[in-house]
Design a protein around this motif. Structure first.
Motif, PDB file in Angstrom:
ATOM      1  N   ARG A  98       1.002  -1.366   0.088  1.00  0.00           N
ATOM      2  CA  ARG A  98      -0.016   0.007  -0.099  1.00  0.00           C
ATOM      3  C   ARG A  98       0.782   1.101   0.035  1.00  0.00           C
ATOM      4  N   HIS A 122      -7.569   1.589   0.230  1.00  0.00           N
ATOM      5  CA  HIS A 122      -6.640   0.418  -0.179  1.00  0.00           C
ATOM      6  C   HIS A 122      -6.857   0.028  -1.632  1.00  0.00           C
ATOM      7  N   TRP A 161      -6.232  -1.978  -5.268  1.00  0.00           N
ATOM      8  CA  TRP A 161      -6.084  -3.536  -5.581  1.00  0.00           C
ATOM      9  C   TRP A 161      -6.286  -3.841  -6.912  1.00  0.00           C
TER      10      TRP A 161
END
Length: 627
Positions: A474, A568, A570
């Motif tokens: 991250r 986050h 992804w």
């Protein structure tokens, strides 16, 4: 059928790389671009767009015509076939996306028309919350409670359309707004209603823009379109954009980082690739149409056995002429592809050449190959029986039947391959895999027969001792975004890509998921259909920004931008590919389902598994279908 794709570097002499680069960039890709332009400018394009498909023989006619054009002459026949396949694939995907967006737009527009505040709904019930909730409870009691959340909402929408009673319609809107349930907190604030309505309006606006998007235009390898737009923008004092839409197109063209590599070349036939071994025991490959050029195979140890199998299948068929069928080759199709790199020198030296091979894991073992052979034999027998039912067969038809009978005989000969028992999972055990912004991955092991979850696992439990890699990735992603932002401000279009850490974490997660699936003998893994995830998350971010900073557009944009960096990020597609690849090796079925928008992530994973079981029960999905 469980298909996976592997890749390797293709290493060849400078002359070979130059020849292939010039052929693909100066002949093949321009031909694709030309046909894209003809399609978009065709007077019947709007009709094709409405039907969702191109005319049957249109592409073949265009390619046959343009083959006589000096600009596109001199290509192998397989390259022309690849053009047809590539354009067909691009437009099939484009039409599919357009149809999905239109369907979603209809649904969101209908919901926007239905949406009304609780204060207005209460007017139909004389201002009584008790009467409203009693009506809502009566409607819910008439719906099967074992259905998934998504199906309950669908039934509520259908019931709304089927009635003209304002009391029933109001109660249905009340239920849908509250996730198909009756909330304990009766009060809906005006702020909450405006936020909900604005969220739907944002989704409608975005879908309209997506539907209006222009048709595929191809790859501008010379950046000519970018330069033309830059010249127009630099002459803004004399050449102003006609409207905001044109201004947005200019800005989009300048911001867009167009691919600098040509389109791949697709080989649909597995015998178009000729494998060989050098004196140093290194694998080489040659391609039909490029027989004068040989390429060395460079791959890692995990993928080397697959390429060795391709060579072994070919050699066995060659050594036993007319005994084995290429229909049972492990290799199904291949693709020659250039990938962008930071090398120096000429373009064919700067960029790297790769080979992508698609294979069927069912062919890896003798048991799987036998199952495939039996299926193919049945298909061939049906064709032969259908032809023999015809009267007065022509000579060509008789020869066709003879070829099919020969194929049928060869399918009886199974390639010698290692044995491995076929995976047998419990048909009542499904593994739902929910994904999202706050929680990257959440698992729910579900007994669909009882409709109950056996266990849940979050991302921290899946990664275990490797959980710290998630934070590290991250931080790396945020740092990379910041560096690329600075590069764009310097007008540098050579931006940095992320390291392999994200891919490594994806593999760890997929491995943990598969371990749980094997431990509990899961029959099916259900992954979310993420085609709608982008619009949903974008609408949530925008609605959050408007709530925090009302009536200040620039502040909202800045807040939304900062929030996207904080949440986050992804690569869901890459993670899903890893899950599919690992499951395919074992033989576990992977299906895609619609992930609910509301509820906790454990609830979403549970509902995801139950929704697929509902489709199977209703016969909408065959029980043994693999994806």
């Amino acid at each position: 059928m469980s298909l996976i794709t592997i890749q390797c570097r293709l290493v060849a002499s400078a002359d070979t790389r130059q020849f292939l680069w010039m052929l693909m960039s100066q002949k093949n890709t321009p031909l694709i671009n030309e046909i894209f332009m003809r399609i978009a400018e065709h007077p019947d394009f709007s009709v094709w767009k409405e039907k969702g498909k191109l005319p049957k023989n249109f592409l073949a006619q265009q390619i046959a015509e343009l083959k006589e054009d000096k600009r596109f002459q001199g290509q192998p026949s397989r390259f022309y076939a690849s053009v047809h396949k590539m354009i067909d694939y691009v437009y099939e995907s484009w039409f599919t996306i357009q149809d999905k967006n239109k369907f979603r737009l209809q649904g969101h527009t209908r919901w926007l028309e239905m949406l009304k505040p609780d204060t207005e709904i209460l007017q139909c019930f004389d201002g009584s919350w008790e009467k409203l909730q009693n009506q809502a409870k009566k409607i819910l009691d008439e719906i099967d409670s074992t259905l998934s959340h998504t199906r309950i909402v669908d039934k509520l929408f259908k019931e709304y359309e089927a009635t003209n009673d304002p009391r029933i319609q109001g109660a249905i809107v009340y239920l849908i707004k509250n996730g198909a349930s009756i909330p304990d907190n009766k009060v809906e604030t005006e702020k909450k209603y405006k936020k909900l309505k604005r969220k739907v309006e944002i989704q409608v606006h975005k879908l309209k823009k997506q539907i209006e998007i222009s048709a595929p235009t191809g790859r501008d390898l010379n950046q000519q379109k970018w330069l033309d737009t830059l010249i127009l923008a630099s002459l803004a004092s004399t050449t102003m954009p006609l409207n905001q839409a044109q201004c947005d197109r200019w800005f989009s063209a300048l911001k867009k980082n167009s691919p600098s590599i040509p389109y791949p070349v697709i080989y649909e036939t597995n015998e178009d690739l000729k494998w060989s071994l050098s004196d140093q025991n290194r694998l080489h490959v040659r391609f039909n149409g490029l027989s004068d050029h040989t390429f060395k195979i460079y791959c890692d140890s995990r993928q080397l056995p697959y390429f060795q199998r391709f060579y072994e299948d070919q050699e066995l068929k060659k050594a036993n002429k007319n005994q084995f069928s290429s229909a049972l080759f492990t290799l199904r199709s291949a693709m020659i592809i250039w990938k962008e790199d930071d090398g120096k020198g000429e373009l064919w030296d700067k960029h790297k050449l790769y080979l992508h091979c698609t294979l069927d894991t069912d062919y890896w073992t003798v048991e799987g190959t036998q199952v495939v052979a039996q299926r193919k034999q049945k298909e061939v027998l049906n064709i032969i029986d259908g032809m023999k039912e015809k009267d007065d067969l022509r000579d060509t038809q008789k020869k066709f039947i003879q070829r099919k009978e020969t194929t049928l005989a060869r399918l009886n000969n199974i390639f010698p391959r290692p044995g491995k028992p076929i995976y047998q999972g419990n048909p009542n055990l499904f593994l739902g895999v929910a994904m999202g912004l706050q929680e990257s991955v959440t698992l729910a092991l579900v007994n669909v027969g009882e409709g109950k979850a056996i266990l849940y696992r979050n991302i921290k439990q899946l990664l275990g001792d490797n959980y710290h890699l998630l934070r590290r990735r991250r931080n790396e992603k945020q740092k990379l975004n910041h560096q690329n932002h600075k590069a764009r401000k310097r007008a540098s279009f050579q931006q940095k890509g992320e390291s392999n850490l994200g891919e490594y974490v994806d593999r760890l997660i997929a491995k943990s998921i598969l371990k749980i699936a094997q431990e509990y003998k899961v029959s099916t893994i259900i992954i979310p259909l993420l085609s709608q995830m982008r619009s949903i998350t974008e609408a949530e971010v925008q609605a959050r920004a408007e709530e925090r900073i009302p009536e200040y557009k620039e502040g909202q944009k800045k807040y939304a931008k900062d929030y996207r960096v904080q949440v986050h990020q992804w690569s869901y597609g890459r993670l899903i590919d890893n899950i599919k690849a690992n499951s395919a090796k074992v033989g576990i079925v992977v299906r895609e389902g619609k992930q609910p928008k509301q509820g906790t992530f454990t609830d979403k994973a549970l509902q995801l598994a139950l929704s697929i079981q509902q489709n199977i029960t209703e016969g909408k999905i065959p029980r043994n279908t693999k994806f």
